[in-house]
Enzyme design. Structure first.
Site, PDB file in Angstrom:
ATOM      1  N   ASP A 137      58.264  35.908  66.868  1.00 49.84           N
ATOM      2  CA  ASP A 137      58.088  37.360  66.909  1.00 49.84           C
ATOM      3  C   ASP A 137      59.423  38.066  66.760  1.00 49.84           C
ATOM      4  O   ASP A 137      60.477  37.430  66.728  1.00 49.84           O
ATOM      5  CB  ASP A 137      57.402  37.790  68.222  1.00 49.84           C
ATOM      6  CG  ASP A 137      57.890  37.018  69.435  1.00 49.84           C
ATOM      7  OD1 ASP A 137      59.089  36.649  69.454  1.00 49.84           O
ATOM      8  OD2 ASP A 137      57.105  36.770  70.359  1.00 49.84           O
ATOM      9  N   ASP A 154      51.145  37.944  82.155  1.00 42.93           N
ATOM     10  CA  ASP A 154      49.778  38.386  81.873  1.00 42.93           C
ATOM     11  C   ASP A 154      49.055  37.460  80.900  1.00 42.93           C
ATOM     12  O   ASP A 154      47.988  37.782  80.391  1.00 42.93           O
ATOM     13  CB  ASP A 154      49.764  39.821  81.338  1.00 42.93           C
ATOM     14  CG  ASP A 154      50.560  39.992  80.049  1.00 42.93           C
ATOM     15  OD1 ASP A 154      51.108  38.979  79.534  1.00 42.93           O
ATOM     16  OD2 ASP A 154      50.650  41.127  79.551  1.00 42.93           O
ATOM     17  N   HIS A 169      50.177  36.320  77.910  1.00 40.16           N
ATOM     18  CA  HIS A 169      50.416  36.426  76.468  1.00 40.16           C
ATOM     19  C   HIS A 169      51.279  35.271  75.979  1.00 40.16           C
ATOM     20  O   HIS A 169      52.107  34.739  76.720  1.00 40.16           O
ATOM     21  CB  HIS A 169      51.048  37.778  76.105  1.00 40.16           C
ATOM     22  CG  HIS A 169      52.475  37.959  76.515  1.00 40.16           C
ATOM     23  ND1 HIS A 169      52.864  38.753  77.568  1.00 40.16           N
ATOM     24  CD2 HIS A 169      53.633  37.449  76.010  1.00 40.16           C
ATOM     25  CE1 HIS A 169      54.169  38.739  77.685  1.00 40.16           C
ATOM     26  NE2 HIS A 169      54.662  37.944  76.748  1.00 40.16           N
ATOM     27  N   GLU A 213      49.288  40.289  73.263  1.00 36.42           N
ATOM     28  CA  GLU A 213      48.980  40.847  74.567  1.00 36.42           C
ATOM     29  C   GLU A 213      47.496  40.670  74.900  1.00 36.42           C
ATOM     30  O   GLU A 213      46.673  40.392  74.008  1.00 36.42           O
ATOM     31  CB  GLU A 213      49.340  42.340  74.593  1.00 36.42           C
ATOM     32  CG  GLU A 213      50.805  42.641  74.298  1.00 36.42           C
ATOM     33  CD  GLU A 213      51.725  42.349  75.482  1.00 36.42           C
ATOM     34  OE1 GLU A 213      51.394  41.489  76.317  1.00 36.42           O
ATOM     35  OE2 GLU A 213      52.795  42.981  75.559  1.00 36.42           O
TER      36      GLU A 213
END
Length: 259
Positions: free
Chosen positions: A65, A134, A136, A141
């Site tokens: 990314d 979380d 990801h 996400e």
């Protein structure tokens, strides 16, 4: 999915063993490189092994990314982070590491070009991954499509808060958008190796390994991969219901098997 629970330094050695095994079998191996704190010990170990003779000269690598809009010389631009943490410490050839172009004028076109570049390279042989609190992976996400490919994403408040430590503690300095490999892109790699350490990752690891496959915890898609390895320390494994079984199966593993 194989789950290995061990001290952090052993986890780094195991991941580096997998990378070294591929490079020695095929010097033109294609690696997938992640940023964040989880892979740093792996990169340190690979840099040490390079000094001992392990060559990356014919390998290629793709980044997971990139932030959108950070200047080319920004220290937290992921291309610069990867250069600092691993590429400059081994003998990867100039241009051997590619990443999505977060400064492109046409971001959708840049994403499509990146997908094509990975395909043209024959796909990723081993993808190193971390996991967010979380759930990801890369910047996929919660709520991300399980069939997603490289695209622009808006970062959650949680992710920006988690990453503020890299920007002097200022959430406002963390970009709001990124380009990221999609979940389907990541799943196309032939071997996924995810590392997680610390109690803050315990719930995400629990969901990843033992929860239902769900876009709410994007990393859970790894349960569907034919060759996925999860490397965690005791703290990150503290929520696993089958932790004792994972320890037993790893202790009883045939010596020849590897990851």
């Amino acid at each position: 999915m194989e789950v290995v629970i061990a001290p952090a330094d052993e986890l780094a050695r195991l991941a580096a063993d997998a990378v070294e095994g591929l490079l020695r079998a095929d010097p033109e191996t294609v690696l997938g490189l992640a940023t964040g704190s989880s892979p740093l010990a792996v990169y340190d170990e690979l840099a040490r092994r390079h000094k001992d003779g392990l060559s990356f000269a014919r390998a290629r690598a793709f980044m997971l990314d990139e932030y959108v809009g950070l200047s080319a010389d920004h220290p937290e631009r992921y291309r610069n982070v990867i250069e600092k943490e691993i590429a400059s410490r081994v003998d990867l050839a100039p241009g051997a590491v590619q990443g999505p172009d977060g400064l492109a004028e046409d971001l959708p076109a840049a994403c499509a070009a990146y997908e094509q570049a990975i395909a043209d390279a024959g796909g990723v042989d081993l993808q190193i991954l971390g996991i967010g609190t979380d759930g990801h992976i890369a910047f996929n996400e919660p709520g991300s499509s399980l069939a997603s490919r490289t695209r622009i994403k808006t970062l959650t408040k949680q992710t920006r808060e988690d990453n503020a430590r890299f920007f002097g503690g200022s959430v406002e300095q963390v970009p709001r958008h990124c380009l990221t490999q999609g979940l389907a892109t990541i799943m196309s790699a032939r071997h996924l190796v995810l590392l997680a350490t610390g109690r803050a990752k315990a719930e995400a690891v629990h969901q990843l390994v033992e929860g239902p496959v769900s876009a709410m915890w994007p990393a859970t898609i790894m349960q569907l991969h034919p060759h996925a390895t999860v490397l965690v320390d005791d703290a990150a494994a503290s929520r696993l219901q089958l932790g004792d079984y994972y320890r037993q199966t790893y202790a009883d593993k045939p010596a020849w098997q590897g990851l």
